[in-house]
Design a protein around this motif. Structure first.
Motif, mmCIF file in Angstrom:
data_model
loop_
_atom_site.group_PDB
_atom_site.id
_atom_site.type_symbol
_atom_site.label_atom_id
_atom_site.label_comp_id
_atom_site.label_asym_id
_atom_site.label_seq_id
_atom_site.Cartn_x
_atom_site.Cartn_y
_atom_site.Cartn_z
ATOM 1 N N UNK A 1 -13.534 -40.470 30.725
ATOM 2 C CA UNK A 1 -14.222 -41.703 31.105
ATOM 3 C C UNK A 1 -15.093 -41.521 32.347
ATOM 4 N N UNK A 2 -15.203 -40.281 32.841
ATOM 5 C CA UNK A 2 -16.060 -39.995 33.981
ATOM 6 C C UNK A 2 -15.355 -40.033 35.320
ATOM 7 N N UNK A 3 -14.112 -40.510 35.358
ATOM 8 C CA UNK A 3 -13.392 -40.569 36.620
ATOM 9 C C UNK A 3 -12.782 -39.213 36.963
ATOM 10 N N UNK A 4 -12.537 -39.006 38.261
ATOM 11 C CA UNK A 4 -11.990 -37.740 38.730
ATOM 12 C C UNK A 4 -10.487 -37.873 38.955
ATOM 13 N N UNK A 5 -9.706 -36.980 38.329
ATOM 14 C CA UNK A 5 -8.259 -36.959 38.509
ATOM 15 C C UNK A 5 -7.910 -35.866 39.514
ATOM 16 N N UNK A 6 -7.236 -36.267 40.592
ATOM 17 C CA UNK A 6 -6.846 -35.319 41.627
ATOM 18 C C UNK A 6 -5.364 -34.990 41.497
ATOM 19 N N UNK A 7 -5.053 -33.696 41.491
ATOM 20 C CA UNK A 7 -3.673 -33.215 41.418
ATOM 21 C C UNK A 7 -3.450 -32.222 42.552
ATOM 22 N N UNK A 8 -2.308 -32.360 43.225
ATOM 23 C CA UNK A 8 -1.977 -31.419 44.293
ATOM 24 C C UNK A 8 -0.483 -31.130 44.240
ATOM 25 N N UNK A 9 -0.054 -30.083 44.927
ATOM 26 C CA UNK A 9 1.363 -29.763 45.007
ATOM 27 C C UNK A 9 1.660 -28.296 44.821
ATOM 28 N N UNK A 10 2.914 -27.943 45.043
ATOM 29 C CA UNK A 10 3.327 -26.545 44.917
ATOM 30 C C UNK A 10 3.483 -26.126 43.468
ATOM 31 N N UNK A 11 3.684 -27.102 42.569
ATOM 32 C CA UNK A 11 3.866 -26.791 41.154
ATOM 33 C C UNK A 11 5.293 -26.442 40.784
ATOM 34 N N UNK A 12 6.241 -26.550 41.724
ATOM 35 C CA UNK A 12 7.642 -26.244 41.424
ATOM 36 C C UNK A 12 8.261 -27.276 40.481
ATOM 37 N N UNK A 13 7.666 -28.453 40.434
ATOM 38 C CA UNK A 13 8.052 -29.480 39.468
ATOM 39 C C UNK A 13 6.783 -30.152 38.981
ATOM 40 N N UNK A 14 6.742 -30.480 37.680
ATOM 41 C CA UNK A 14 5.544 -31.067 37.104
ATOM 42 C C UNK A 14 5.897 -32.184 36.130
ATOM 43 N N UNK A 15 4.993 -33.158 36.041
ATOM 44 C CA UNK A 15 5.108 -34.180 35.003
ATOM 45 C C UNK A 15 4.493 -33.606 33.735
ATOM 46 N N UNK A 16 5.324 -33.414 32.707
ATOM 47 C CA UNK A 16 4.847 -32.837 31.446
ATOM 48 C C UNK A 16 4.366 -33.897 30.475
ATOM 49 N N UNK A 17 4.934 -35.095 30.588
ATOM 50 C CA UNK A 17 4.519 -36.159 29.671
ATOM 51 C C UNK A 17 4.800 -37.504 30.333
ATOM 52 N N UNK A 18 3.900 -38.456 30.101
ATOM 53 C CA UNK A 18 4.079 -39.800 30.635
ATOM 54 C C UNK A 18 3.584 -40.793 29.599
ATOM 55 N N UNK A 19 4.332 -41.864 29.403
ATOM 56 C CA UNK A 19 3.952 -42.857 28.392
ATOM 57 C C UNK A 19 4.480 -44.221 28.776
ATOM 58 N N UNK A 20 3.729 -45.239 28.374
ATOM 59 C CA UNK A 20 4.165 -46.625 28.501
ATOM 60 C C UNK A 20 4.647 -47.052 27.131
ATOM 61 N N UNK A 21 5.914 -47.482 27.056
ATOM 62 C CA UNK A 21 6.561 -47.719 25.767
ATOM 63 C C UNK A 21 6.989 -49.186 25.673
ATOM 64 N N UNK A 22 6.780 -49.790 24.488
ATOM 65 C CA UNK A 22 7.209 -51.180 24.298
ATOM 66 C C UNK A 22 8.668 -51.243 23.867
ATOM 67 N N UNK A 23 9.159 -52.434 23.587
ATOM 68 C CA UNK A 23 10.566 -52.623 23.233
ATOM 69 C C UNK A 23 10.933 -51.966 21.908
ATOM 70 N N UNK A 24 9.930 -51.719 21.071
ATOM 71 C CA UNK A 24 10.175 -51.058 19.777
ATOM 72 C C UNK A 24 10.166 -49.537 19.913
#
Length: 405
Positions: A254-277
């Protein structure tokens, strides 16, 4: 459109001598014996009428020196500055105020320094007094003022007449909440009427709420010139940076810039918003119950691991944020094979609009202690008002209304 301010390849260096005798020898002999310490290097930008530009950076980045060059109190070593129209600057608290003179006397002196005539100051004095709201102290010596009272009077004088360019440093940060709101309302009104703004602040909300653009100074160099959200994200990543960390900026679809920083010893592999179903969703209803599911992968055993998240609006301003440390959730006990899934459940009491989620993996209560991963724009979702009564704002706080005797 003519620029109100043009800064062309400005650099500033200060001479450094081993001792005073070497300085004297250089003056007498005409030979160069000093070294140069550059505090600004090749600064180049312009500001148009009605444009608001924020300048951010850690202490010592060169912000104050740049503002002094722009206002003409310091001369650049290289490059130049062009200004058009009237410039009003609030750089240092009560700058130019004489402590033994009354507030009223200082208003006349400060007004003349801003280019106002005696008649103009007389004309605007009632409005200056009314806006400052310091009462009878206007006729007392400034040395009796608190820092907040000095700021009130200094701001009132500087903004008594709408300038073509208004420059505001961190001075407003010493004021009380009431006067800060009042001051920012006036600044916004000036911007809407065509004044250009140059705002220096560490306050993310102030930069993103007022500015359409921001510059990040690092060791005297502009390292990023972009929209306020992208610049503030990059700035926060730099603050958390350590020797073994990296800062990466990725351009999203969408043209926006995503900034990521850190040592990398832990990472988010997946993220989701889930409904009640149990379905992953990108569009939700105002007030809908949702689950934010985040899968974490650990590259090593990390005692005291904390996961935090924040919800931001389309301008990048934080609506809400928390972490597992504050919620009393111990992740160590749930790690299996170097992975753990965390679920946050909450009602999406948000106004209609586009939102993003930033995640942080760290130790202790903030990411400044040990930043394993900080990721902005980790997830983007939209909120629609499908079946709620119409309302304004970013938060849904449904009231009950009734008439009482």
């Amino acid at each position: 459109m003519t620029n109100v301010l043009t800064v062309s390849h400005v650099g500033k260096a200060y001479k450094r001598y081993p001792n005073k005798w070497v300085r004297a020898w250089e003056w007498a002999s005409g030979r160069t014996t000093h070294e140069k310490t550059w505090v600004l290097k090749d600064i180049d930008f312009s500001v148009k009428p009605g444009e608001a530009v924020g300048i951010i950076g850690v202490n010592g980045a060169g912000k104050s020196t740049l503002l002094k060059i722009i206002t003409g109190t310091t001369q650049p070593t290289t490059g130049g500055v062009q200004r058009s129209g009237r410039v009003a600057a609030l750089l240092e608290l009560g700058m130019g105020f004489h402590p033994d003179f009354t507030g009223r006397q200082n208003v006349f002196m400060a007004g003349q320094l801003l280019g106002l005539s005696q008649a103009e100051i007389d004309e605007h004095m009632p409005a200056i007094e009314a806006f400052a709201e310091i009462g009878e102290y206007i006729d007392r010596p400034v040395r009796l003022y608190s820092s907040g009272m000095q700021m009130r009077l200094a701001f009132s004088v500087a903004t008594a007449v709408r300038p073509d360019l208004l420059i505001v440093d961190e001075a407003l940060s010493v004021g009380d909440a009431y006067f800060q709101h009042k001051s920012f309302d006036r600044i916004r009104a000036f911007r809407d009427q065509g004044s250009a703004l140059l705002i220096v602040s560490h306050d993310r909300a102030a930069i993103q709420g007022l500015c359409s653009r921001a510059l990040l100074l690092e060791r005297g160099v502009v390292v990023k010139d972009d929209n306020p959200e992208a610049v503030m994200d990059f700035y926060n990543a730099l603050i958390a940076e350590r020797e073994n960390q990296t800062v990466q900026v990725v351009q999203l679809a969408d043209g926006r810039s995503q900034t990521t920083s850190g040592t990398g010893e832990a990472k988010v592999k997946n993220i989701a918003l889930v409904n009640e179903a149990g379905e992953a969703v990108e569009i939700i209803n105002v007030g809908q119950q949702v689950h934010l599911q985040i899968d974490i992968e650990l590259g090593a055993i990390l005692p005291g691991l904390v996961l935090g998240y924040s919800i931001k609006d389309r301008l990048g301003q934080t609506i809400f944020g928390t972490n597992t440390h504050h919620l009393g959730l111990n992740l160590d006990a749930h790690v299996r094979d170097g992975c753990v899934r965390v679920q946050f459940t909450f009602p999406a009491n948000l106004g209609a609009g586009s939102y993003s989620i930033a995640t942080a993996l760290h130790k202790s209560d903030t990411h400044l202690a040990a930043n394993y991963e900080w990721r902005d724009l980790a997830l983007v979702f939209n909120v629609l008002n499908i079946n709620r009564t119409p309302f304004e704002g970013n938060c849904w706080i449904p009231p009950e209304a009734k008439c009482i005797a």
